[in-house]
Design an enzyme around this catalytic site. Structure first.
Site, short mmCIF file in Angstrom:
data_model
loop_
_atom_site.label_atom_id
_atom_site.label_comp_id
_atom_site.label_asym_id
_atom_site.label_seq_id
_atom_site.Cartn_x
_atom_site.Cartn_y
_atom_site.Cartn_z
N VAL A 122 0.87 -1.18 0.00
CA VAL A 122 0.00 0.00 0.00
C VAL A 122 0.90 1.23 0.00
O VAL A 122 1.82 1.33 0.80
CB VAL A 122 -0.94 0.02 1.22
CG1 VAL A 122 -2.00 -1.06 1.08
CG2 VAL A 122 -0.20 -0.17 2.52
N CYS A 123 0.66 2.16 -0.90
CA CYS A 123 1.63 3.23 -1.13
C CYS A 123 0.94 4.54 -1.47
O CYS A 123 -0.26 4.59 -1.73
CB CYS A 123 2.55 2.87 -2.29
SG CYS A 123 3.32 1.24 -2.17
#
Length: 394
Positions: free
Chosen positions: A141-142
């Site tokens: 997740v970024c």
């Protein structure tokens, strides 16, 4: 214990009570300033540089990196073993060691040979190195952003967040795998015939690419896209013999290594069948060249581009389709966009973008590193991050 279902995150359970205060009182800060150059409690350290020679046989390319990072890689693998001990009565790692080596020869060249080389040099069982290399298809997740200043300069930056639901350390209030990954973060200068082809920030032992720059040509990051038709299905299909899709991080590396322009890179990222849905965030070297490519495993749903004539001087992607509201427990988008808008196009540069990426919850307990890229100069800077309390888990 309670089951907590995120899109594309099945059979995951966590101790809800240990995180409940974060869920209810998510940490949202006013936009940070004066965070660059990195220092203080949110700065955990610089990232070491290595040169990788693409003219070497694939099995030998990573040897010098692995020899230096061997203790850290062993610590990471042991943490994975400890987590896996709770599944299938402790038999999961045995299955990994027995079954995953059979997949290696089905992986595309040269990645399969590089993985074999990493196993040989490190002494870590081949199946566990394979597992380390496929984690990122389903657990990243970024936040990624591309912005254009008033002079037409293109900047690209990202927070790499990894380790969601992979071991919450109550005592230290950190994610176990995230903390084990940080010592493995490396900058790699990929050379051919003694000249830079591209640069990347990655993890020692991991042969795909999540963050990279082809100097003076384009920049590229990849974010996971949550979808029911997700990476687990693609990986299962691969194991069962359906292998017409491409592993996401292998595709990004191939594009960084071989694409000849922004448009060439965009076409490859948009048209190649994948094992998992993804967002590819691509920046170029000319005005207006910045986009988010929203992918299913099969096709492209949308290409969202910088459009100065619409007043859109940046595009910003977390892990949700930009035309949909983000999941209410995971809204990094609005705080990041608020800070970008407060910065203004007139003041945007790598330093002010670092401020944005240093603002909670854009910076969170999952953030392993922040990367800053400027295509015209070929600059890639990466920094290890920490998120002191109070800080949201993601």
């Amino acid at each position: 214990m309670r089951w907590l279902m995120f899109p594309n995150r099945f059979i995951i359970f966590i101790t809800f009570t240990s995180l409940s205060s974060h869920f209810i009182h998510g940490t949202v800060e006013e936009c940070r300033s004066s965070m660059y150059p990195p220092e203080g409690p949110t700065f955990k350290g610089n990232v070491s540089w290595f040169t990788l020679d693409l003219d070497l046989p694939p099995s030998d390319r990573w040897s010098h990196v692995i020899k230096e990072k061997k203790p850290e890689l062993f610590a990471m693998i042991q943490a994975i073993r400890d987590l896996a001990g709770g599944f299938f009565h402790g038999k999961l790692i045995g299955l990994v060691d027995k079954e995953l080596p059979l997949i290696v020869d089905t992986l595309p060249y040269p990645f399969n040979e590089e993985i074999k080389g990493i196993s040989a040099v490190s002494g870590i069982p081949l199946g566990e190195v394979v597992l380390f290399n496929i984690f990122y298809e389903v657990f990243t997740v970024c936040t990624s952003v591309i912005a254009e200043d008033l002079k037409g300069n293109i900047y690209h930056a990202r927070n790499l967040d990894f380790g969601l639901f992979m071991g919450w350390d109550k005592k230290n209030q950190t994610w176990t795998i995230t903390e084990k990954l940080k010592p493995l973060v490396v900058n790699v200068d990929f050379h051919r015939k003694n000249r830079t082809v591209f640069k990347s920030t990655s993890f020692a032992g991991y042969v795909g690419m999540l963050t990279g720059i082809r100097p003076k040509e384009f920049t590229l990051t990849m974010n996971e896209r949550f979808n029911l038709d997700g990476g687990y299905i693609g990986i299962l299909e691969w194991i069962l013999g359906q292998r017409d899709g491409m592993w996401m991080s292998f595709l990004t590396r191939s594009v960084l290594e071989n694409a000849t322009s922004y448009e060439d890179a965009k076409n490859q990222l948009a048209q190649t069948k994948l094992l998992a849905p993804a967002y590819f965030i691509l920046g170029g070297n000319q005005t207006g060249q910045g986009c988010v490519i929203t992918r299913t495993r099969i096709n492209t749903l949308d290409i969202w581009e910088i459009a100065l004539y619409l007043g859109r001087w940046y595009v910003l992607e977390t892990n949700y389709d930009h035309w949909e509201e983000p999941f209410f427990l995971d809204d990094r988008r609005k705080p990041a966009m608020k800070c970008m808008n407060q910065t203004t196009q007139a003041n945007i540069n790598l330093q002010t973008i670092y401020n944005v990426l240093s603002t909670k919850p854009v910076l969170n307990k999952l953030t392993a590193y922040t990367s800053l890229m400027e295509v015209s100069s070929g600059k890639l800077e990466s920094y290890l991050r920490a998120c002191p309390n109070p800080c949201t888990p993601w």
